[in-house]
Design a protein around this motif. Structure first.
Motif: not given
Length: 126
Positions: A111-117, A25-33, A50-52, A97-106
Protein backbone atom coordinates in the motif's frame (compact mmCIF):
# COMPACT_ATOMS: atom_id res chain seq x y z
CA UNK A 1 -1.86 11.60 -6.08
CA UNK A 2 -3.65 9.09 -8.31
CA UNK A 3 -7.22 7.97 -7.71
CA UNK A 4 -8.36 4.70 -9.29
CA UNK A 5 -12.02 3.87 -9.75
CA UNK A 6 -12.72 0.30 -10.77
CA UNK A 7 -16.06 -1.21 -11.73
CA UNK A 8 -17.75 -3.91 -13.75
CA UNK A 9 -17.78 -6.82 -11.35
CA UNK A 10 -20.81 -8.88 -10.53
CA UNK A 11 -22.23 -12.37 -10.52
CA UNK A 12 -21.87 -14.59 -13.55
CA UNK A 13 -22.44 -18.26 -14.25
CA UNK A 14 -19.48 -20.51 -15.13
CA UNK A 15 -18.49 -19.97 -18.74
CA UNK A 16 -19.75 -16.42 -18.72
CA UNK A 17 -17.91 -13.16 -19.39
CA UNK A 18 -17.38 -9.87 -17.64
CA UNK A 19 -15.51 -6.68 -18.47
CA UNK A 20 -13.90 -4.67 -15.71
CA UNK A 21 -13.00 -1.02 -16.07
CA UNK A 22 -10.54 1.15 -14.21
CA UNK A 23 -10.16 4.89 -14.65
CA UNK A 24 -7.24 6.85 -13.22
CA UNK A 25 -7.43 10.52 -12.34
CA UNK A 26 -4.72 12.86 -11.12
CA UNK A 27 -0.98 12.27 -11.45
CA UNK A 28 -0.94 10.61 -14.87
CA UNK A 29 2.85 10.35 -14.79
CA UNK A 30 2.59 8.07 -11.73
CA UNK A 31 0.17 5.66 -13.41
CA UNK A 32 2.19 4.58 -16.43
CA UNK A 33 1.57 0.91 -15.73
CA UNK A 34 -2.01 -0.08 -14.93
CA UNK A 35 -3.77 -3.36 -14.44
CA UNK A 36 -5.34 -5.70 -11.91
CA UNK A 37 -4.62 -7.97 -9.02
CA UNK A 38 -7.19 -10.21 -7.41
CA UNK A 39 -7.69 -11.63 -3.96
CA UNK A 40 -9.94 -14.47 -2.91
CA UNK A 41 -10.91 -15.01 0.76
CA UNK A 42 -8.04 -16.56 2.69
CA UNK A 43 -5.64 -16.31 -0.24
CA UNK A 44 -2.78 -14.01 -1.16
CA UNK A 45 -3.27 -11.19 -3.60
CA UNK A 46 -2.24 -12.37 -7.07
CA UNK A 47 -1.30 -10.62 -10.27
CA UNK A 48 -3.85 -10.76 -13.09
CA UNK A 49 -2.71 -8.48 -15.91
CA UNK A 50 -0.91 -5.22 -16.65
CA UNK A 51 -0.44 -2.79 -19.51
CA UNK A 52 2.28 -0.17 -19.80
CA UNK A 53 2.39 3.23 -21.44
CA UNK A 54 3.37 1.69 -24.78
CA UNK A 55 0.31 -0.59 -24.52
CA UNK A 56 2.53 -3.61 -24.04
CA UNK A 57 0.55 -6.21 -22.10
CA UNK A 58 1.88 -8.43 -19.36
CA UNK A 59 0.22 -11.58 -18.00
CA UNK A 60 1.25 -14.17 -15.42
CA UNK A 61 2.52 -17.55 -16.54
CA UNK A 62 -0.65 -19.20 -15.25
CA UNK A 63 -1.87 -21.76 -17.82
CA UNK A 64 -5.42 -21.82 -16.47
CA UNK A 65 -5.88 -18.13 -17.25
CA UNK A 66 -3.96 -17.88 -20.50
CA UNK A 67 -6.12 -16.45 -23.24
CA UNK A 68 -9.18 -16.00 -21.04
CA UNK A 69 -8.22 -12.59 -19.61
CA UNK A 70 -7.37 -9.73 -21.96
CA UNK A 71 -6.29 -6.28 -20.84
CA UNK A 72 -6.60 -3.22 -23.05
CA UNK A 73 -6.45 0.53 -22.79
CA UNK A 74 -9.19 2.97 -23.71
CA UNK A 75 -8.77 5.84 -26.13
CA UNK A 76 -8.21 8.36 -23.38
CA UNK A 77 -5.28 6.30 -22.04
CA UNK A 78 -6.37 6.76 -18.43
CA UNK A 79 -8.88 3.91 -18.62
CA UNK A 80 -8.01 0.25 -18.85
CA UNK A 81 -10.29 -2.72 -19.35
CA UNK A 82 -10.04 -6.35 -18.35
CA UNK A 83 -12.14 -8.59 -20.55
CA UNK A 84 -12.68 -11.96 -18.89
CA UNK A 85 -14.02 -14.95 -20.80
CA UNK A 86 -14.93 -18.51 -19.82
CA UNK A 87 -15.06 -17.57 -16.17
CA UNK A 88 -14.68 -20.36 -13.62
CA UNK A 89 -15.52 -20.68 -9.96
CA UNK A 90 -11.83 -20.29 -9.10
CA UNK A 91 -11.93 -16.82 -10.67
CA UNK A 92 -14.21 -15.67 -7.85
CA UNK A 93 -12.35 -12.89 -6.04
CA UNK A 94 -12.15 -9.19 -5.35
CA UNK A 95 -10.45 -7.62 -8.36
CA UNK A 96 -8.40 -4.56 -7.53
CA UNK A 97 -7.16 -2.03 -10.04
CA UNK A 98 -3.50 -1.15 -9.61
CA UNK A 99 -1.26 1.61 -10.97
CA UNK A 100 2.44 2.27 -10.67
CA UNK A 101 5.11 4.48 -12.12
CA UNK A 102 6.82 1.45 -13.65
CA UNK A 103 6.40 -2.32 -13.74
CA UNK A 104 8.54 -2.86 -10.65
CA UNK A 105 6.37 -0.53 -8.62
CA UNK A 106 3.24 -2.09 -10.08
CA UNK A 107 4.29 -5.62 -9.15
CA UNK A 108 5.23 -4.68 -5.59
CA UNK A 109 2.21 -5.65 -3.51
CA UNK A 110 2.27 -2.83 -1.01
CA UNK A 111 0.00 0.00 0.00
CA UNK A 112 3.06 2.23 0.27
CA UNK A 113 4.06 1.89 -3.37
CA UNK A 114 1.77 2.68 -6.28
CA UNK A 115 -1.98 3.00 -6.08
CA UNK A 116 -4.97 0.69 -5.57
CA UNK A 117 -8.60 0.97 -6.54
CA UNK A 118 -11.34 0.13 -4.09
CA UNK A 119 -11.96 -3.23 -5.75
CA UNK A 120 -14.86 -4.81 -7.59
CA UNK A 121 -16.22 -8.24 -6.65
CA UNK A 122 -16.45 -10.99 -9.24
CA UNK A 123 -18.49 -14.03 -8.28
CA UNK A 124 -18.69 -17.05 -10.56
CA UNK A 125 -21.23 -19.64 -9.53
CA UNK A 126 -24.20 -21.55 -10.81
Amino acid sequence: QVTLVDSGGGWVQPGGSLRLSCTASGGASEALVMGWFRQAPGKAREFVAAINEQDHTIYPQEPSRRGRFIISRGGTKNTVYLQMHDLRSEDTAMYLCRAGINLTAFMTVSVEIGYWGQGTQVTVSS
